[in-house]
Write a protein that holds these residues in place. Sequence first.
Motif, mmCIF file in Angstrom:
data_model
loop_
_atom_site.group_PDB
_atom_site.id
_atom_site.type_symbol
_atom_site.label_atom_id
_atom_site.label_comp_id
_atom_site.label_asym_id
_atom_site.label_seq_id
_atom_site.Cartn_x
_atom_site.Cartn_y
_atom_site.Cartn_z
ATOM 1 N N SER A 379 -12.773 -18.714 -45.340
ATOM 2 C CA SER A 379 -13.866 -17.835 -45.748
ATOM 3 C C SER A 379 -14.342 -16.950 -44.604
ATOM 4 N N CYS A 380 -13.834 -17.189 -43.395
ATOM 5 C CA CYS A 380 -14.226 -16.378 -42.242
ATOM 6 C C CYS A 380 -13.539 -15.011 -42.306
ATOM 7 N N PRO A 381 -14.221 -13.961 -41.897
ATOM 8 C CA PRO A 381 -13.650 -12.613 -42.021
ATOM 9 C C PRO A 381 -12.369 -12.407 -41.212
ATOM 10 N N CYS A 382 -12.370 -12.818 -39.943
ATOM 11 C CA CYS A 382 -11.221 -12.578 -39.064
ATOM 12 C C CYS A 382 -10.965 -13.832 -38.240
ATOM 13 N N TRP A 383 -9.767 -14.392 -38.354
ATOM 14 C CA TRP A 383 -9.491 -15.631 -37.627
ATOM 15 C C TRP A 383 -8.013 -15.752 -37.282
ATOM 16 N N LEU A 384 -7.746 -16.636 -36.331
ATOM 17 C CA LEU A 384 -6.387 -16.862 -35.838
ATOM 18 C C LEU A 384 -5.968 -18.293 -36.091
ATOM 19 N N GLU A 385 -4.687 -18.461 -36.277
ATOM 20 C CA GLU A 385 -4.084 -19.787 -36.341
ATOM 21 C C GLU A 385 -2.996 -19.834 -35.270
ATOM 22 N N VAL A 386 -3.150 -20.746 -34.322
ATOM 23 C CA VAL A 386 -2.182 -20.905 -33.236
ATOM 24 C C VAL A 386 -1.404 -22.189 -33.479
ATOM 25 N N ILE A 387 -0.102 -22.069 -33.662
ATOM 26 C CA ILE A 387 0.742 -23.208 -34.012
ATOM 27 C C ILE A 387 1.681 -23.478 -32.827
ATOM 28 N N PHE A 388 1.575 -24.671 -32.262
ATOM 29 C CA PHE A 388 2.295 -24.984 -31.032
ATOM 30 C C PHE A 388 3.661 -25.589 -31.305
ATOM 31 N N ASN A 389 4.613 -25.213 -30.469
ATOM 32 C CA ASN A 389 5.962 -25.768 -30.539
ATOM 33 C C ASN A 389 5.937 -27.151 -29.880
ATOM 34 N N ASN A 390 6.163 -28.206 -30.635
ATOM 35 C CA ASN A 390 6.068 -29.575 -30.109
ATOM 36 C C ASN A 390 7.395 -30.130 -29.648
ATOM 37 N N ARG A 391 8.394 -29.243 -29.447
ATOM 38 C CA ARG A 391 9.707 -29.730 -28.986
ATOM 39 C C ARG A 391 9.804 -29.590 -27.484
#
Length: 391
Positions: A379-391
């Motif tokens: 529901s937030c107007p502007c946001w980021l999703e940071v997905i980390f490489n776990n290898r």
Amino acid sequence: MFRTKRSVLVRRLWRSRAPGGEEEEEAAAGEPGAAAAVAEPRAHLGGGRGCCPGKAGRGGRAAAGAEAELKALTHAVLKRLKERQLEGLLHAVESRGGARTPCLLLPAKADSRLGQHWYPLPVLLCKVFRWPDLRHCSEVKRLCCCESYGKAHSELVCCNPHHLSRLCELESPPPPYSRYPMDFLKPTDCPDSVPSSTETGGTNCLAPGGLSDSQVLQEPGDRSHWCVVAYWEEKTRVGRLYSVQEPSLDIFYDLPQGNGFCLGQLNSDNKSQLVQKVRSKIGYGIQLTKEVDGVWVYNRSSYPIFIKSATLDNPDSRTLLVHKVFPGFSIKAFDYEKAYSLQRPNDHEFTQQPWTGFTVQISFVKGWGQCYTRQFISSCPCWLEVIFNNR
């Protein structure tokens, strides 16, 4: 009277100092509640201890005396600098860290006395130009762009105040509004596809080559990137996944000499007035940096950001916190060791789908949680999703 260029630069630098002494003096001369009113905008700019707003300073003669002492000390320090150093410092201060500016290397042992306290030069200049309430070097963290980064003992130390950030101290106990159920750590039950956010409830966007986001993230043997970044506006992802190979990434909307992930160049069809208003406030955005002890987020913008990460909280907690990070502050948003310890490798549910404990969510300007009208980050107007490489 004729003034040299160096004296003009010193005067401009003093006029560019962080709000502090003179405002509090004027406030104290007025009505009693005025001093508190002055402190409020400064807290918004990240002037408080940790991630919390600070208190108003002294008033009256004490404030005037402290201001005069600080001015004399600052002028004495600045007058020892070369003209080129003064120009670089002024550029850093006037651009508020938006421009790439060189290190200001000065003798490491040249401490200065202010009142009853001795301050190293980097701390003194940070007090003058960024955080008037700063007390100790343990409250700041050097940015990776600085030549003094990672150097514990050196004859010269960088004193550029915009090569340092303020450390965000986690609140304890946390405010109840920021609690978030740990159930959101678990992937949503979706047999055919895995939404890249556990809260969007939408379908996967396709990445280049026709692969879904989850397929891109699970490509075997891919070690070229350490994380990927997705930009969202409410429930809609804007643009493609941004793969990060370099140890540091600037994510911004508008940045002088910008180099990194420019959100302003993405094509968005969202006509919401709130989204457009928040977009205009992203500004210099954030800096995402992979360091030895984890991943740090530095808020370069003029407004708070809000962060949710599984590794920011007690592993035994059944809830997650949404942390508010003020402008100029840094927070260790992700810890690889904690993430691996939280992961349950024998759990069928976690081995079949990507575990969201390797994801950090960051909202610009607007927060979310139980005491907000925005219950979910989608529901937030502007946001980021940071997905980390776990290898």
